[in-house]
Design a protein around this motif. Sequence first.
Motif, PDB file in Angstrom:
ATOM      1  N   ASP A 187       0.819  -1.205   0.000  1.00 18.17           N
ATOM      2  CA  ASP A 187       0.000   0.000   0.000  1.00 18.17           C
ATOM      3  C   ASP A 187       0.858   1.262   0.000  1.00 18.17           C
ATOM      4  O   ASP A 187       1.914   1.315   0.625  1.00 18.17           O
ATOM      5  CB  ASP A 187      -0.899   0.022   1.244  1.00 18.17           C
ATOM      6  N   ARG A 188       0.380   2.266  -0.713  1.00 18.47           N
ATOM      7  CA  ARG A 188       0.965   3.610  -0.709  1.00 18.47           C
ATOM      8  C   ARG A 188       2.461   3.613  -1.052  1.00 18.47           C
ATOM      9  O   ARG A 188       3.270   4.270  -0.404  1.00 18.47           O
ATOM     10  CB  ARG A 188       0.718   4.309   0.637  1.00 18.47           C
ATOM     11  N   CYS A 189       2.803   2.815  -2.071  1.00 16.03           N
ATOM     12  CA  CYS A 189       4.197   2.750  -2.511  1.00 16.03           C
ATOM     13  C   CYS A 189       4.364   3.215  -3.958  1.00 16.03           C
ATOM     14  O   CYS A 189       5.365   2.886  -4.597  1.00 16.03           O
ATOM     15  CB  CYS A 189       4.733   1.334  -2.355  1.00 16.03           C
ATOM     16  N   GLY A 190       3.360   3.931  -4.488  1.00 16.16           N
ATOM     17  CA  GLY A 190       3.502   4.475  -5.832  1.00 16.16           C
ATOM     18  C   GLY A 190       3.076   3.551  -6.951  1.00 16.16           C
ATOM     19  O   GLY A 190       3.413   3.794  -8.112  1.00 16.16           O
ATOM     20  N   ILE A 280      12.642  -1.161  -7.223  1.00 19.68           N
ATOM     21  CA  ILE A 280      13.182  -1.239  -5.864  1.00 19.68           C
ATOM     22  C   ILE A 280      12.041  -0.948  -4.892  1.00 19.68           C
ATOM     23  O   ILE A 280      11.492   0.158  -4.904  1.00 19.68           O
ATOM     24  CB  ILE A 280      14.325  -0.226  -5.660  1.00 19.68           C
ATOM     25  N   PRO A 281      11.649  -1.908  -4.052  1.00 18.39           N
ATOM     26  CA  PRO A 281      10.544  -1.672  -3.112  1.00 18.39           C
ATOM     27  C   PRO A 281      10.868  -0.538  -2.153  1.00 18.39           C
ATOM     28  O   PRO A 281      11.962  -0.461  -1.605  1.00 18.39           O
ATOM     29  CB  PRO A 281      10.425  -3.003  -2.371  1.00 18.39           C
ATOM     30  N   MET A 282       9.913   0.354  -1.975  1.00 24.22           N
ATOM     31  CA  MET A 282      10.075   1.472  -1.065  1.00 24.22           C
ATOM     32  C   MET A 282       9.123   1.312   0.113  1.00 24.22           C
ATOM     33  O   MET A 282       8.114   0.619   0.019  1.00 24.22           O
ATOM     34  CB  MET A 282       9.766   2.808  -1.780  1.00 24.22           C
ATOM     35  N   GLU A 283       9.430   1.989   1.208  1.00 27.75           N
ATOM     36  CA  GLU A 283       8.523   1.985   2.347  1.00 27.75           C
ATOM     37  C   GLU A 283       7.267   2.779   1.996  1.00 27.75           C
ATOM     38  O   GLU A 283       7.329   3.733   1.220  1.00 27.75           O
ATOM     39  CB  GLU A 283       9.202   2.613   3.575  1.00 27.75           C
ATOM     40  N   PRO A 284       6.105   2.399   2.554  1.00 31.21           N
ATOM     41  CA  PRO A 284       4.875   3.156   2.280  1.00 31.21           C
ATOM     42  C   PRO A 284       5.027   4.608   2.712  1.00 31.21           C
ATOM     43  O   PRO A 284       5.758   4.932   3.655  1.00 31.21           O
ATOM     44  CB  PRO A 284       3.827   2.430   3.130  1.00 31.21           C
TER      45      PRO A 284
END
Length: 290
Positions: A187-190, A280-284
């Motif tokens: 969720d909320r990661c673009g 690259i996975p980012m924090e929400p």
Amino acid sequence: MAKKVFVSGCYDLLHSGHVEFFQQASQYGDLYVGIGSDATYLEYKHRKPMFPQEERLFMVKNIKAVKDAYINEGSGVIDFLPTLDKVKPDVFVVNAEGGSDEKRRICKERGIEYVELQRTPHAGLKARSSSGLKKALLNVSDNTAQEAGIPTRLDLAGTWIDQPYVSMYHPGWAITISLEPTFEVRDRCGLSTSTRKMIQKIWPVKLPKMDPEMLARLVFCFENNPERHDGIISGAQDSIGICVPGLVRHYYDNNFWPEKIESTQDEMTLRFLEDHLVMIPMEPRRPGCS
């Protein structure tokens, strides 16, 4: 004495297309196969392979056309280099879409014949690809597949151009690509999770079969219903990026909906993007961040 032939790949979802490729390559001599390691697969694809390297090695080694197989000890796209120098082949064979100037150069430096083969199915069989098999697996009706069955979208260019307060100053294109997620969509990661969740309220499992642009417009209108109280209009590129398959560009000029939408599902273009895009996975985003 027979010539030595070398091919390399991951061969995670082994299928008839791989076997046919091995058979065609083996026409040039004794066939040796380099297999991408689990570490290389994770680095390159950003996810673990379905089958670990020892299992993939076992399967490839036991294909009739294969003389022997090894786990590549290198990394990156050219992870096969140590195996190539170990086997010392006379011929290096690649699929046409897997060819490159770098591979050609490597062969030229080592005096190895470089051969590109067109991807063709065995007579009487359907054409198979790993991406096609992954798509079929995503349609399995368990809970995980239900979540994965709704595409997500990645903005490649034109972020915020779908808002009139931006395009009124300079009209332009947004470029998006529809993705079939093989990863957790956080969720909320673009990745437009809010629009995905709106879609799942209507179609929980997968998108209906209908005109993609009309589907995108329906989603856009559903998400931006008149009773929405926050005063924010969600951009159209979210619904378009999810609902219109392939690589898409949409032109905005001081309106919420684009003046035109153009898309391509050219396999070579999409394969190039699949091979070169790195996520690259980012924090929400933190709570309260608009």
